[in-house]
Design a protein around this motif. Structure first.
Motif, PDB file in Angstrom:
ATOM      1  N   MET A   1      -6.272 -10.655  22.599  1.00  0.00           N
ATOM      2  CA  MET A   1      -7.586 -10.241  22.098  1.00  0.00           C
ATOM      3  C   MET A   1      -7.530  -8.830  21.522  1.00  0.00           C
ATOM      4  N   ALA A   2      -6.826  -7.960  22.246  1.00  0.00           N
ATOM      5  CA  ALA A   2      -6.726  -6.575  21.798  1.00  0.00           C
ATOM      6  C   ALA A   2      -5.980  -6.507  20.476  1.00  0.00           C
ATOM      7  N   VAL A   3      -4.929  -7.319  20.366  1.00  0.00           N
ATOM      8  CA  VAL A   3      -4.164  -7.335  19.121  1.00  0.00           C
ATOM      9  C   VAL A   3      -5.025  -7.884  17.995  1.00  0.00           C
ATOM     10  N   LEU A   4      -5.789  -8.920  18.323  1.00  0.00           N
ATOM     11  CA  LEU A   4      -6.642  -9.549  17.319  1.00  0.00           C
ATOM     12  C   LEU A   4      -7.634  -8.561  16.729  1.00  0.00           C
ATOM     13  N   SER A   5      -8.144  -7.665  17.570  1.00  0.00           N
ATOM     14  CA  SER A   5      -9.146  -6.753  17.038  1.00  0.00           C
ATOM     15  C   SER A   5      -8.562  -5.871  15.935  1.00  0.00           C
ATOM     16  N   ILE A   6      -7.274  -5.546  16.064  1.00  0.00           N
ATOM     17  CA  ILE A   6      -6.644  -4.762  14.994  1.00  0.00           C
ATOM     18  C   ILE A   6      -6.402  -5.644  13.776  1.00  0.00           C
ATOM     19  N   VAL A   7      -6.057  -6.903  14.035  1.00  0.00           N
ATOM     20  CA  VAL A   7      -5.865  -7.823  12.915  1.00  0.00           C
ATOM     21  C   VAL A   7      -7.170  -7.951  12.140  1.00  0.00           C
ATOM     22  N   VAL A   8      -8.280  -8.037  12.864  1.00  0.00           N
ATOM     23  CA  VAL A   8      -9.575  -8.145  12.215  1.00  0.00           C
ATOM     24  C   VAL A   8      -9.846  -6.905  11.377  1.00  0.00           C
ATOM     25  N   LEU A   9      -9.559  -5.750  11.924  1.00  0.00           N
ATOM     26  CA  LEU A   9      -9.833  -4.497  11.215  1.00  0.00           C
ATOM     27  C   LEU A   9      -8.969  -4.364   9.972  1.00  0.00           C
ATOM     28  N   SER A  10      -7.684  -4.686  10.116  1.00  0.00           N
ATOM     29  CA  SER A  10      -6.790  -4.472   8.982  1.00  0.00           C
ATOM     30  C   SER A  10      -6.758  -5.667   8.055  1.00  0.00           C
TER      31      SER A  10
ATOM     32  N   SER B   1      -4.957  -8.377   8.169  1.00  0.00           N
ATOM     33  CA  SER B   1      -3.658  -8.981   7.884  1.00  0.00           C
ATOM     34  C   SER B   1      -2.887  -9.191   9.174  1.00  0.00           C
ATOM     35  N   LEU B   2      -1.993 -10.178   9.149  1.00  0.00           N
ATOM     36  CA  LEU B   2      -1.131 -10.428  10.299  1.00  0.00           C
ATOM     37  C   LEU B   2       0.227  -9.795  10.108  1.00  0.00           C
ATOM     38  N   GLN B   3       0.456  -9.286   8.895  1.00  0.00           N
ATOM     39  CA  GLN B   3       1.777  -8.767   8.563  1.00  0.00           C
ATOM     40  C   GLN B   3       1.898  -7.318   9.038  1.00  0.00           C
ATOM     41  N   ILE B   4       3.043  -7.037   9.677  1.00  0.00           N
ATOM     42  CA  ILE B   4       3.204  -5.702  10.269  1.00  0.00           C
ATOM     43  C   ILE B   4       3.121  -4.601   9.212  1.00  0.00           C
TER      44      ILE B   4
END
Lengths: 358, 150, 378
Positions: free
Chosen positions: A177-186, A188-191
């Motif tokens: 979930m915590a990781v997802l929140s950054i994915v939502v903000l940015s 993208s799933l790509q590093i």
């Protein structure tokens, strides 16, 4: 200016001018294998030494200080000892699984290294679903631990493995979930893209309070996922002697030990990438001079600096907190962290949709 | 709480009890058969002997003597109760249901002196190995390897 | 030593009825020595705890029967090695009582000072070991920092750091070291400064409190019935401090409080010990400047021959009430000696306290009992 990207490009150019494209791939694979193995060895040595030194400082003592200058070769000596030790396999153990488990745990740690960006343009595999890949692969390590616990034919190991299973599976949710929140903000799933999106500021600062909450939840969850104190129930030495690796000795034990530290490095690297901008230098708004100065520090230093800061944080936890009880551990996840991170994800989504972040 | 009152009470429970006040505390010599009833009565009496702080045995070569040190956490008075047992067949009733601390202490006396506590819920060896022979704290115990005669 | 249950546990993973029987000890990090517990588990829940003792049984009571009244005191240092001063003291007082030896006032004060220092040292070690049982390593080193100062004070006067053998019938063996006062004062000062750190690191830690509160419940009635003494019983609200109830030496003259907590749980026992350290400091502060001049040892005969009779003396060690029961036949050696050790009775309550809790709580509860295995096995 020193740049890893520059070096890799040189190597790439030299190889492609001398070999056909098929052989270039083979050579690059070999170089990667050598580098990864080397990195593993070095990381293991450095992190164990760091842990011991940090622990010593916290515990008002000196730590290793005999082997080599300031005890720096202590871990080398320890490794040598472990290599020379006999790798015992208990009589009634499931021999195949027993011997496979440490390698499985190690392989998972190795796989996780692939999408991590160590510096600008220095990455093994810039997969477009990098974050998803990390979440997926990291959950495999529990299989190795369960395998070790079951195959040892030892009740302490079994108890430790079962605890570990319950723990890792639970805490993966809030870490995800915590990781997802950054994915939502940015978006993208790509590093690489996640890092690029932090060019003008790290998500920890840009994402308001929800990002900070996500960061805290992430740190707690990964501490639990890597079986570190205060969540080291899988190997709680005062309860289960050594938990799932009670029966392991010699190099097989060393692999578990190493994998633990590599896992810490990886989760901290991911944390640094997602929340602290990976190799991105610290930029503050319109302070042109300051930002320019920061750019002079090589990107690999930025990345390692952030990662080791987080590693230090996790070590600090270990030497400060007592261990949780198993029911408290699960209650913390299911009753507090998971609802908080779900709500937080909603907030982050709201921020992302309305464009409130900087 | 005076010793006289305790003596009167004990005489009421067990007529055969013999008293001795020469030591620090009132000492009662009881019959093994009467001990259980006496213990129950003492525990429930107005003297509240709720605290059994020492339970041991002495080997007098001719007989064994069980020694119970009883005290009250309310009134702080102490009595000592002794019961002589036959050395070849030492049997006495357990008091582990009255004072639970007696559970461990009786097991200890059982293995070290060979006193059998009838009614004890779990009379097994506690300290010595299960296959140990003999009763080490009896005076005639011989162990040529581990015992050094001074 | 291995009973039926233990043998089953060695060969099969599951005991009868799907229960798991595991051996905790004799070599186990949480048993602090060679205690062997056979515990039956249902998942993580403890169903039954069965202590198996005797791994360090030396039959001290039998040994004492062939040692003289001066010699047997030294063996008692090897029982509860963390409160060896107080064990020695109990034996010394018992012999003095039987012989009616009058101990000089100076020796009495020195004995109390040493006893209280020992109590603090023992509680310090317990604090560290207790935190270690809960998985926190650091408090151990903090506790040992202060304990080391006490050990040095002891070393100066007694020449030993663990098995002191300082109390002899009639007084103490040597006079105190010239630096004793100075060093003890330095210790008191340091302790008062540093004890705050324990509170920050341990007492006020939320994880620690959650692990301790409501765990290992021992009601006052059970504490009495199980013969629990010392901090274990006082954590259940049972007033049982021998120093207050049956004062010996100069305890009647010094001002200190008996620490009582009514929580009945592990946290209450923890708090009792921490607060007891403060009380010990209070006693030391009152006595350290008031050590009377005079002899440190009464003149006694070389060979002690107590009259025929039975003598009992109880003292308060760091773990609880330690009793010495001497049966004398008038000879140079005791006819029978019984040591009533606090740990033995406290351990018997463990099954009652920890049954139905989780494994982690069992270890925490065992930690709060402050078991010293040689004290239990004797």
């Amino acid at each position: 200016m020193f740049s890893l990207e520059h070096i890799t490009n040189e190597v790439q150019n030299w190889l492609s001018s001398n070999f056909s494209s098929g052989w270039v791939l083979v050579w690059e694979c070999l170089i990667v294998i050598v580098l990864t193995t080397g990195l593993f060895a070095v990381l293991g040595l450095v992190l164990v030494l760091m842990e011991r030194k940090v622990a010593a400082q916290i515990q008002i003592r000196l730590g290793p200080n005999r082997v080599g200058p300031r005890g720096m070769l202590q871990t080398v000596a320890d490794t040598l000892k472990l290599v020379m030790k006999e790798g015992l396999t208990p009589d009634l153990a499931d021999k195949f699984l027993f011997n496979l488990a440490p390698f499985l745990v190690m392989m998972v740690a190795m796989l996780l290294l692939a999408p991590i960006a160590f510096a600008r343009g220095f990455q093994l595999w810039d997969i477009n679903i990098g974050v998803l890949y990390i979440s997926a692969v990291s959950s495999l390590s529990v299989i190795g631990i369960l395998m070790a616990g079951w195959a040892s034919n030892n009740k302490y190991s079994l108890l430790g493995a079962m605890r570990s299973g319950a723990q890792i599976v639970s805490y993966e949710l809030s870490a995800g979930m915590a990781v997802l929140s950054i994915v939502v903000l940015s978006g993208s799933l790509q590093i690489t893209e996640i890092i690029q999106s932090q060019q003008n500021g790290w998500w920890l600062f840009k994402g308001h309070i929800p990002a900070v909450i996500a960061f805290v939840v992430f740190i707690i969850a990964v501490t639990a996922e890597t079986n570190r104190a205060p969540f080291d129930l899988a190997e709680a030495e005062s309860e289960l002697t050594a938990g799932f690796h009670t029966e392991y000795s010699g190099m097989k034990f060393a692999l578990f030990f190493l994998a633990e530290y590599i896992n810490i490095f990886i989760v901290c690297a991911i944390g640094a990438t997602l929340f602290l901008g990976g190799w991105m230098p610290l930029h503050i708004g319109s302070w042109g001079g300051f930002n320019h100065l920061m750019d002079y520090i090589p990107s690999s230093i930025w990345f390692l600096g952030k990662t080791f800061l987080l590693i230090f944080l996790i070590m600090w936890f270990r030497w400060t907190f007592p261990r949780l009880r198993v029911d408290q551990l699960l209650a913390l996840e299911w009753k507090y962290l998971l609802p908080i991170s779900m709500l937080n994800l909603l907030l982050v989504t709201l921020i992302a949709i309305l464009g409130w972040h900087f | 709480m005076h010793n006289e009152a305790i003596k009167d009470f004990i005489t009421g429970v067990a007529t055969s009890a013999i008293f001795d006040e020469s030591g620090e505390w009132l000492t009662v010599q009881a019959e093994p058969a009467a001990w259980k009833a006496m213990a129950t009565a003492l525990r429930q009496s107005q003297f509240v002997f709720d605290y059994l702080f020492c339970l041991t045995c002495i080997d007098w070569k001719t007989h064994l003597t069980m020694v119970y040190h009883l005290s009250s956490t309310v009134y702080r008075h102490t009595i000592v109760i002794k019961a002589n047992l036959d050395r070849s067949h030492p049997v006495i009733d357990t008091v582990s249901d009255i004072w639970r601390t007696a559970d461990f202490h009786e097991r200890e006396v059982f293995e070290l002196f060979g006193v059998v506590f009838s009614g004890h819920p779990d009379l097994r060896k506690l300290i010595l190995p299960d296959d140990f022979e003999g009763f080490p704290l009896r005076k005639d115990f011989e162990d040529p390897i581990n015992m050094i005669k001074l | 030593m291995y009973t039926e249950t233990a043998i089953i546990s060695d060969n099969t993973l599951a005991g009868p009825e799907g229960e798991l029987v595991i051996n905790v000890g004799p070599q186990h990090p949480a048993t602090h020595g060679v205690l062997h517990l056979v515990i039956t588990l249902q998942g993580e829940t403890v169903k039954k705890i069965e202590p198996h003792l005797g791994y360090i049984h030396r039959s001290i009571e039998k040994m004492c029967e062939s040692l003289s009244y001066r010699q047997f005191i030294y063996v008692t240092s090897r029982m509860d090695y963390l409160s060896s001063h107080i064990n020695n003291l109990g034996c010394a007082i018992c012999v003095e009582k039987s012989m009616q030896i009058e101990v000089p006032q100076r020796a009495k004060v020195i004995r109390v000072l040493m006893s209280e220092l020992t109590r603090i040292a023992s509680h310090e070690l317990w604090l560290g070991a207790m935190a270690m049982d809960l998985g926190a390593f650091t408090p151990f080193f903090y506790a040992f920092r202060e304990r080391e100062m006490i050990n040095e004070i002891m070393e100066d006067s007694c020449g030993a750091r663990l098995t002191m053998n300082y109390m002899v019938p009639g007084g103490v063996m040597y006079d105190i070291h010239p630096q004793f006062r100075e060093k003890t004062k330095a210790f008191v000062k340091q302790f008062k400064q540093k004890v705050v750190e324990y509170d920050d690191l341990v007492t006020n830690n939320i994880i620690f409190q959650n692990r301790m509160k409501g765990v290992g419940i021992l009601s006052k009635e059970d504490a009495i019935s199980f013969g629990c003494t010392g901090p274990v019983a006082r954590g259940s609200g049972l007033s049982c401090d021998t120093r207050k109830i049956f004062p010996y030496e100069v305890y009647a003259d010094v001002d200190f409080d008996e620490v009582l907590e009514t929580g009945c749980d592990s946290f209450a026992r923890y708090m009792v010990r921490v607060r007891e350290m403060h009380q010990s400091i209070r006693i030391i502060e009152q006595l350290i400047d008031n050590i009377p001049e005079g002899d440190f040892q009464a003149k006694t005969k070389a060979v002690l021959k107590p009259p025929k009779g039975e003598f009992y003396q109880r003292v308060e060690t760091a773990r609880g009430e330690f009793g010495v029961y001497i049966v004398s036949e008038g000879g140079t050696t005791p006819y029978r000696i019984k040591f009533r050790s606090p740990g033995f009775s406290n351990l018997s309550a463990l099954d009652h306290m920890a049954r139905g809790s989780k494994i982690g709580d069992l270890m925490a509860t065992m930690g709060t009992l402050d078991l010293v295995i040689p004290d239990i096995d004797r």
